[in-house]
Design an enzyme around this catalytic site. Structure first.
Site, PDB file in Angstrom:
ATOM      1  N   HIS A  34       0.842  -1.121   0.178  1.00 56.18           N
ATOM      2  CA  HIS A  34       0.159  -0.085   0.144  1.00 56.18           C
ATOM      3  C   HIS A  34       0.903   1.284   0.059  1.00 56.18           C
ATOM      4  O   HIS A  34       2.061   1.351   0.441  1.00 56.18           O
ATOM      5  CB  HIS A  34      -1.201  -0.116   1.213  1.00 56.18           C
ATOM      6  CG  HIS A  34      -0.420   0.260   2.525  1.00 56.18           C
ATOM      7  ND1 HIS A  34       0.064  -0.792   3.182  1.00 56.18           N
ATOM      8  CD2 HIS A  34       0.118   1.324   3.241  1.00 56.18           C
ATOM      9  CE1 HIS A  34       0.802  -0.531   4.440  1.00 56.18           C
ATOM     10  NE2 HIS A  34       0.563   0.701   4.482  1.00 56.18           N
ATOM     11  N   HIS A  67      -3.411  -0.312  14.588  1.00 57.58           N
ATOM     12  CA  HIS A  67      -2.474  -1.282  14.664  1.00 57.58           C
ATOM     13  C   HIS A  67      -1.646  -1.277  15.885  1.00 57.58           C
ATOM     14  O   HIS A  67      -1.554  -0.277  16.413  1.00 57.58           O
ATOM     15  CB  HIS A  67      -1.189  -0.906  13.752  1.00 57.58           C
ATOM     16  CG  HIS A  67      -1.601  -0.867  12.136  1.00 57.58           C
ATOM     17  ND1 HIS A  67      -2.014  -2.002  11.549  1.00 57.58           N
ATOM     18  CD2 HIS A  67      -1.564   0.002  11.001  1.00 57.58           C
ATOM     19  CE1 HIS A  67      -2.185  -1.889  10.304  1.00 57.58           C
ATOM     20  NE2 HIS A  67      -1.981  -0.428  10.003  1.00 57.58           N
ATOM     21  N   TYR A 122      -7.781   0.519   5.390  1.00 63.67           N
ATOM     22  CA  TYR A 122      -7.349   0.365   4.201  1.00 63.67           C
ATOM     23  C   TYR A 122      -8.166  -0.083   3.155  1.00 63.67           C
ATOM     24  O   TYR A 122      -9.085  -0.609   3.517  1.00 63.67           O
ATOM     25  CB  TYR A 122      -6.403  -1.068   4.363  1.00 63.67           C
ATOM     26  CG  TYR A 122      -5.001  -0.977   5.087  1.00 63.67           C
ATOM     27  CD1 TYR A 122      -3.886  -0.494   4.641  1.00 63.67           C
ATOM     28  CD2 TYR A 122      -5.142  -1.171   6.367  1.00 63.67           C
ATOM     29  CE1 TYR A 122      -2.723  -0.230   5.389  1.00 63.67           C
ATOM     30  CE2 TYR A 122      -3.787  -1.040   7.292  1.00 63.67           C
ATOM     31  CZ  TYR A 122      -3.015  -0.469   6.536  1.00 63.67           C
ATOM     32  OH  TYR A 122      -1.564  -0.483   7.471  1.00 63.67           O
TER      33      TYR A 122
HETATM   34 FE   LIG Z   1       0.952   1.928   6.141  1.00 68.35          FE
END
Ligand SMILES: [Fe+2]
Length: 309
Positions: free
Chosen positions: A216, A248, A257
């Site tokens: 990404h 995270h 995402y």
């Molecule tokens: Fe990232």
């Protein structure tokens, strides 16, 4: 800023299937600012708060993925020195002519052991962020248009032999290892988060058998509310979402995402902490990797681990 003068990720070139559909997506949904088109058919974008002419470039191709990415360095003397250091280390470099990319000076190009094409460059025209340099307001119309991230923040790339990449970033380019994930054997470094700045990462690599893969490109948002608003805009526009909103454990980033119309994953995120080069590396062992990836859900998302372009 690294002691060697590597400043930040400055540009990335991404392959898309349908140029106009993708240009619409990045302009109207992502809210990037279109800054130009060149005679190779590439479309150039920047994030609203970036000052240089371009950071995100798309070109039409049969296959999605990443062509190359570039880090900006302090000046041309730094560029010359880093090229000499790369050559002395045994890495071949080529010079891309000034102007080959719009508003961008000479670039020193080389291929990393993971198969990714990386560049260093010192010059890109400053076009500003739409705010005056004297007595600016905190934002403007462009900052409210679509998702509207403030900057291209980092890339996560998949390829073989991340250990060899780590040596180049640490020993030549002056990066430091902020966090890492160890494989099941407790020894092998399966994933690395590297910084050349005060950011928790400027680039990250995951060990993967196929070379040159994109996991990404990440765009920084100003707040958690703006990340959630990005999620609202994704849903309103029926964008395919991979994970999130979540946080995270690794880097502490708060994130969503999703995929662009060609299947290139991108991230909209905020947060993390600000490491210094003297900080000890944070290590995640394999058993805790699910928390590292998705702290609240403690889940290894199959799609996140396996889908790359
Ligand atoms: Fe990232």
């Amino acid at each position: 800023m690294a002691m060697t003068g590597v400043l930040r990720p400055g540009h990335v070139q991404i392959r898309v299937f349908d140029l106009e559909e993708s240009a619409r997506f990045y302009r109207d949904v992502m809210g990037l600012v279109e800054t130009g088109r060149d005679n190779q058919g590439r479309v150039y974008f920047k994030c609203w708060d970036e000052r240089d002419h371009n950071s995100y470039i798309i070109r039409q191709a049969e296959e999605a993925g990443i062509d190359f990415f570039g880090f900006k360095v302090l000046d041309t003397a730094t560029l010359d020195k880093l090229e000499a250091d790369l050559n002395a280390y045994g890495i071949e470099t080529t010079r891309m002519a000034a102007g080959e990319m719009l508003e961008t000076g000479e670039r020193v190009r080389f291929t990393l052991p993971t198969g990714h094409v990386m560049e260093l460059y010192a010059e890109k025209s400053s076009v500003g962020n739409g705010l005056p340099n004297a007595n600016p307001g905190p934002w403007n119309g462009a900052s409210e248009q679509g998702i509207a991230p403030v900057r291209l923040d980092h890339m996560l790339l998949y390829g073989p032999n991340v250990a060899a990449n780590k040596k180049i970033f640490e020993e030549i380019l002056g990066f430091f290892l902020v966090e890492r994930v160890l494989a099941e054997d407790g020894q092998f470094e399966a994933a690395l988060w590297l910084s050349c700045s005060h950011k928790v990462h400027d680039i990250a690599f995951v060990e993967h058998p196929e070379p040159g893969k994109l996991h990404h490109c990440s765009f920084l948002m100003e707040s958690w509310e703006k990340v959630l608003r990005a999620g609202d805009i994704m849903s309103m526009n029926e964008v395919s979402v991979d994970i999130g909103p979540t946080r995270h454990g690794i880097t502490r980033g708060c994130t969503i995402y999703a995929w662009d119309p060609s299947g290139n994953r991108f991230e909209t995120f905020m947060g993390g902490y600000q490491p210094y080069p003297d900080y000890e590396t944070i290590t995640w062992d394999w058993d805790h990797f699910p928390q590292g990836l998705d702290y609240p859900q403690r889940k290894l998302h199959e799609s996140f681990l396996t889908i790359v372009t």
